[in-house]
Scaffold this active site. Structure first.
Site, short mmCIF file in Angstrom:
data_model
loop_
_atom_site.label_atom_id
_atom_site.label_comp_id
_atom_site.label_asym_id
_atom_site.label_seq_id
_atom_site.Cartn_x
_atom_site.Cartn_y
_atom_site.Cartn_z
N ARG A 224 -53.82 -22.76 -23.86
CA ARG A 224 -52.60 -22.73 -22.36
C ARG A 224 -53.73 -23.47 -21.54
O ARG A 224 -54.14 -22.54 -20.98
CB ARG A 224 -51.56 -22.68 -22.76
CG ARG A 224 -50.40 -22.82 -23.60
CD ARG A 224 -49.96 -24.37 -24.40
NE ARG A 224 -49.19 -24.44 -25.19
CZ ARG A 224 -49.50 -24.33 -26.49
NH1 ARG A 224 -50.90 -24.53 -26.86
NH2 ARG A 224 -48.76 -24.74 -27.51
N GLU A 252 -51.49 -31.23 -18.25
CA GLU A 252 -51.24 -32.06 -19.71
C GLU A 252 -50.41 -33.29 -19.36
O GLU A 252 -49.16 -32.69 -19.37
CB GLU A 252 -51.33 -31.09 -20.55
CG GLU A 252 -52.06 -30.87 -21.88
CD GLU A 252 -52.12 -30.18 -22.59
OE1 GLU A 252 -51.64 -30.03 -23.18
OE2 GLU A 252 -52.94 -28.95 -23.14
N HIS A 271 -55.15 -31.34 -26.87
CA HIS A 271 -54.81 -30.79 -26.85
C HIS A 271 -54.66 -31.11 -28.42
O HIS A 271 -53.44 -31.28 -29.13
CB HIS A 271 -52.84 -31.02 -26.85
CG HIS A 271 -52.27 -29.85 -26.92
ND1 HIS A 271 -52.43 -28.99 -25.53
CD2 HIS A 271 -52.21 -28.81 -28.02
CE1 HIS A 271 -51.27 -27.69 -26.23
NE2 HIS A 271 -51.17 -27.32 -27.74
N1 LIG Z 1 -55.06 -26.00 -29.42
C1 LIG Z 1 -53.99 -25.57 -30.01
O1 LIG Z 1 -53.58 -26.59 -30.60
C2 LIG Z 1 -53.32 -24.60 -29.99
C3 LIG Z 1 -52.85 -24.52 -31.23
C4 LIG Z 1 -52.19 -23.06 -31.79
C5 LIG Z 1 -51.87 -22.02 -30.74
N2 LIG Z 1 -52.57 -22.43 -29.56
C6 LIG Z 1 -52.19 -21.26 -28.28
O2 LIG Z 1 -53.27 -20.52 -28.70
C7 LIG Z 1 -52.20 -18.77 -28.45
C8 LIG Z 1 -52.83 -18.09 -29.66
O3 LIG Z 1 -52.09 -17.82 -30.53
P1 LIG Z 1 -52.00 -17.11 -32.02
O4 LIG Z 1 -51.04 -17.41 -32.91
O5 LIG Z 1 -53.32 -16.29 -32.11
O6 LIG Z 1 -51.78 -15.75 -31.07
P2 LIG Z 1 -51.22 -14.59 -31.37
O7 LIG Z 1 -51.61 -14.01 -32.37
O8 LIG Z 1 -50.09 -13.38 -31.43
O9 LIG Z 1 -52.42 -13.75 -31.14
C9 LIG Z 1 -51.85 -13.59 -29.36
C10 LIG Z 1 -53.67 -12.55 -28.96
O10 LIG Z 1 -53.67 -12.62 -27.20
C11 LIG Z 1 -53.55 -11.31 -26.72
N3 LIG Z 1 -53.42 -10.92 -25.80
C12 LIG Z 1 -51.60 -11.11 -25.47
N4 LIG Z 1 -51.93 -10.69 -23.98
C13 LIG Z 1 -53.20 -10.95 -23.28
C14 LIG Z 1 -53.92 -10.49 -22.18
N5 LIG Z 1 -53.61 -10.79 -21.43
N6 LIG Z 1 -54.83 -11.17 -22.30
C15 LIG Z 1 -56.38 -10.89 -23.50
N7 LIG Z 1 -55.28 -11.15 -24.40
C16 LIG Z 1 -53.94 -10.84 -24.28
C17 LIG Z 1 -52.67 -10.48 -28.10
O11 LIG Z 1 -53.12 -9.26 -28.16
P3 LIG Z 1 -52.63 -7.84 -28.68
O12 LIG Z 1 -53.20 -8.38 -30.33
O13 LIG Z 1 -52.87 -6.87 -28.57
O14 LIG Z 1 -50.72 -8.26 -28.74
C18 LIG Z 1 -53.53 -11.36 -29.22
O15 LIG Z 1 -54.67 -10.90 -29.30
C19 LIG Z 1 -50.86 -19.72 -28.68
O16 LIG Z 1 -50.45 -18.43 -28.12
C20 LIG Z 1 -51.28 -20.80 -28.08
O17 LIG Z 1 -50.67 -20.88 -26.44
C21 LIG Z 1 -52.93 -23.50 -28.94
#
Ligand SMILES: NC(=O)c1ccc[n+]([C@@H]2O[C@H](COP(=O)([O-])OP(=O)(O)OC[C@H]3O[C@@H](n4cnc5c(N)ncnc54)[C@H](OP(=O)(O)O)[C@@H]3O)[C@@H](O)[C@H]2O)c1
Length: 308
Positions: A224, A252, A271
């Protein structure tokens, strides 16, 4: 006496089609703008906000006294969560967009390092502008946010001959805690942001973070825009120290004339990481599976209880 079917509101016809034939449910596609909501809004029990949740669509939840489940079509839910009433559970689409978003990440890294935007501009001008570029092989890639998408990125990078380092909120074997970022950043050629929006992550990529990054490194943001302090990134890239590949920005949409548009070492896409037919189909199937679970009284998946 027959009970009333559960009213499910969905944003589009394809999502409605995916829910076709569900026993015990009535599915309605709500109007594309929230100004004229039908009276049935008062009976909505299961609500699927639009893929890009508009203000009116999230505000509509205030008018749903029977709301029990809010199921996003996205993995990120930062725009929806503040509007979910206490009586309802919020579920995200974690896992649904892994393939599309991870593919964008790998594509953006290769495009930026091999200077595809430069060559595309030369092509548009009809110029055969031969030049050497850098190469991904041999580089160190740091995944900041080693969750569902981060792991999908790692799987896709297998074969690119890179060294991968990982950071998450919780340390585990092979995954470093956030506190080790200051030591990891200077060694990384590519830093990929894939952490959710939380109080810790908003603005985490600030001047100090960027200053720790290696000269010439690439910052990739597929998470994000608010994770990055935009003006700090603009300063570093304008100085020629870093380059960036951004699928998300703050603000955005990025307005015309914004300094990021004019920087040569920035690749920007609007995005689109998860905007593919694969993601759409997977999301539709996921919503159907969740609705089936809800109607059968089974536990839901991806219930958001903590920060994410
Ligand atoms: N560009 C796009 O179109 C698009 C598409 C999909 C998603 N996204 C974004 O991508 C994000 C991640 O998605 P996901 O499904 O992979 O989420 P996820 O499975 O919940 O993974 C999030 C990861 O971030 C880690 N994290 C949390 N706080 C942190 C910090 N302060 N510093 C470093 N790492 C931290 C978590 O650690 P732990 O494993 O220890 O909990 C976890 O490993 C979403 O929240 C969304 O905003 C963007």
């Amino acid at each position: 006496m027959l009970s009333e079917p559960t009213l499910i509101w969905v944003p589009t016809e394809p999502v409605a089609q995916a829910l076709a034939g569900l026993t015990g449910a009535s599915v309605e596609v709500y109007p594309p703008d929230g100004s004229d909501l039908p009276e049935s809004v008062a009976n909505v029990e299961f609500y699927v906000p639009p893929f890009f949740p508009r203000t009116d669509a999230v505000a509509a939840m205030k008018r749903m006294p029977k709301l029990k489940v809010v199921q996003t079509l996205t993995a990120g839910f930062d725009a929806v969560r503040p509007h979910v009433p206490a009586s309802a559970v919020l579920c995200n689409a974690r896992g649904v967009h892994d393939a599309s978003t991870a593919e964008w990440v790998v594509g953006a890294i290769v495009a930026a390092i091999r200077q595809f935007p430069y060559f595309a501009a030369q092509q548009a001008a009809g110029r055969w502008s031969y030049q050497f570029t850098d190469c991904l092989a041999g580089k160190t890639v740091l995944i900041v946010g080693y969750g569902s998408i981060g792991q999908a990125v790692q799987r896709r990078l297998t074969g690119f001959e890179v060294t991968i380092r990982r950071v998450a909120r919780t340390a585990r074997p092979g995954v470093s805690p956030v506190s080790e970022l200051p030591e990891l950043l200077p060694a990384a050629d590519v830093v990929i942001l894939l952490a959710p929006v939380t109080t810790e992550t908003v603005g985490m990529v600030d001047a100090a973070f960027l200053a720790r990054m290696k000269e010439g490194a690439l910052l990739v943001n597929a998470a994000r825009g608010v994770l990055v302090v935009t003006e700090d990134l603009v300063a570093e890239v304008a100085a020629g120290r870093l380059s960036a590949a951004l699928d998300v920005t703050d603000p955005e949409p990025l307005p015309p004339g914004h300094p990021l548009w004019a920087l040569p070492n920035v690749l920007i896409t609007p995005h689109v990481g998860a905007s593919t037919p694969v993601s759409a189909r997977t999301a539709e199937q996921f919503v159907r599976d969740q609705a089936e679970r809800y109607l059968a009284g089974q536990p839901l998946l991806n219930v958001i209880t903590g920060d994410y």
